[in-house]
Scaffold this motif. Sequence first.
Motif, short mmCIF file in Angstrom:
data_model
loop_
_atom_site.label_atom_id
_atom_site.label_comp_id
_atom_site.label_asym_id
_atom_site.label_seq_id
_atom_site.Cartn_x
_atom_site.Cartn_y
_atom_site.Cartn_z
N LYS A 64 0.28 1.22 -3.52
CA LYS A 64 1.73 1.40 -3.40
C LYS A 64 2.08 2.85 -3.08
O LYS A 64 2.96 3.12 -2.26
CB LYS A 64 2.42 0.96 -4.69
N THR A 65 1.37 3.78 -3.70
CA THR A 65 1.63 5.21 -3.47
C THR A 65 1.33 5.58 -2.02
O THR A 65 2.13 6.26 -1.37
CB THR A 65 0.78 6.06 -4.43
N VAL A 72 4.74 2.30 5.13
CA VAL A 72 4.27 0.97 5.51
C VAL A 72 4.35 0.09 4.27
O VAL A 72 4.55 0.58 3.16
CB VAL A 72 2.82 0.98 6.08
N SER A 73 4.15 -1.20 4.43
CA SER A 73 4.22 -2.11 3.28
C SER A 73 2.94 -2.02 2.44
O SER A 73 1.88 -1.63 2.94
CB SER A 73 4.43 -3.54 3.75
N VAL A 74 3.07 -2.41 1.20
CA VAL A 74 1.91 -2.47 0.31
C VAL A 74 0.91 -3.48 0.84
O VAL A 74 -0.30 -3.29 0.74
CB VAL A 74 2.35 -2.83 -1.14
N GLN A 75 1.41 -4.55 1.45
CA GLN A 75 0.54 -5.57 2.02
C GLN A 75 -0.31 -5.00 3.14
O GLN A 75 -1.49 -5.35 3.29
CB GLN A 75 1.35 -6.78 2.54
N VAL A 77 -1.38 -1.85 3.45
CA VAL A 77 -2.43 -1.05 2.83
C VAL A 77 -3.48 -1.97 2.20
O VAL A 77 -4.68 -1.71 2.31
CB VAL A 77 -1.85 -0.07 1.78
N SER A 78 -3.05 -3.04 1.58
CA SER A 78 -3.98 -4.00 0.99
C SER A 78 -4.90 -4.59 2.06
O SER A 78 -6.10 -4.74 1.85
CB SER A 78 -3.21 -5.12 0.29
N LYS A 79 -4.35 -4.91 3.22
CA LYS A 79 -5.17 -5.45 4.32
C LYS A 79 -6.19 -4.43 4.80
O LYS A 79 -7.30 -4.78 5.15
CB LYS A 79 -4.28 -5.91 5.48
N TRP A 80 -5.80 -3.16 4.82
CA TRP A 80 -6.75 -2.11 5.20
C TRP A 80 -7.86 -2.01 4.16
O TRP A 80 -9.03 -1.89 4.50
CB TRP A 80 -6.06 -0.76 5.31
N CYS A 81 -7.48 -2.07 2.89
CA CYS A 81 -8.45 -1.93 1.80
C CYS A 81 -9.45 -3.09 1.75
O CYS A 81 -10.58 -2.91 1.31
CB CYS A 81 -7.74 -1.79 0.46
N THR A 82 -9.03 -4.25 2.15
CA THR A 82 -9.91 -5.42 2.12
C THR A 82 -10.57 -5.67 3.47
O THR A 82 -11.29 -6.65 3.64
CB THR A 82 -9.14 -6.69 1.71
N ASN A 83 -10.31 -4.78 4.43
CA ASN A 83 -10.87 -4.87 5.78
C ASN A 83 -10.41 -6.12 6.51
O ASN A 83 -11.07 -6.61 7.41
CB ASN A 83 -12.40 -4.78 5.77
#
Length: 113
Positions: A64-65, A72-75, A77-83
């Motif tokens: 979130k930070t 950008v949305s938290v989603q 960043v989450s997609k980037w983190c999970t590849n």
Amino acid sequence: MLKIWDKNHLSKKLISFIDYLLNYRDTNASKALIFLFYFYAMEKQKRVYNRIKAHLALKQVKNKTLAEYMNVSVQTVSKWCTNYSQPSIPELYVIAEYLKVEVPELLEPANHK
């Protein structure tokens, strides 16, 4: 019964489900079994393209930070983190600057250094 998978890589629930399907001898069960093996094979081939999640954890930064910082949305960043998806090159530079790391550190696996 002949086992056609490696028990070391499958959970007990999955193994019992496969046993059930093999014993059921139904066309739909066979289709489900084929799908299950296809899904399992695809999961085994999943590749890591970035290490954003690892660097966020090391710096104790929440998705979130970073999302708020990059607008950008938290989603996303989450997609980037999970590849699931990858940031653009300019976004990688912003992430690297925020985390105070070099861009290659975000891209290459830890065991290849």
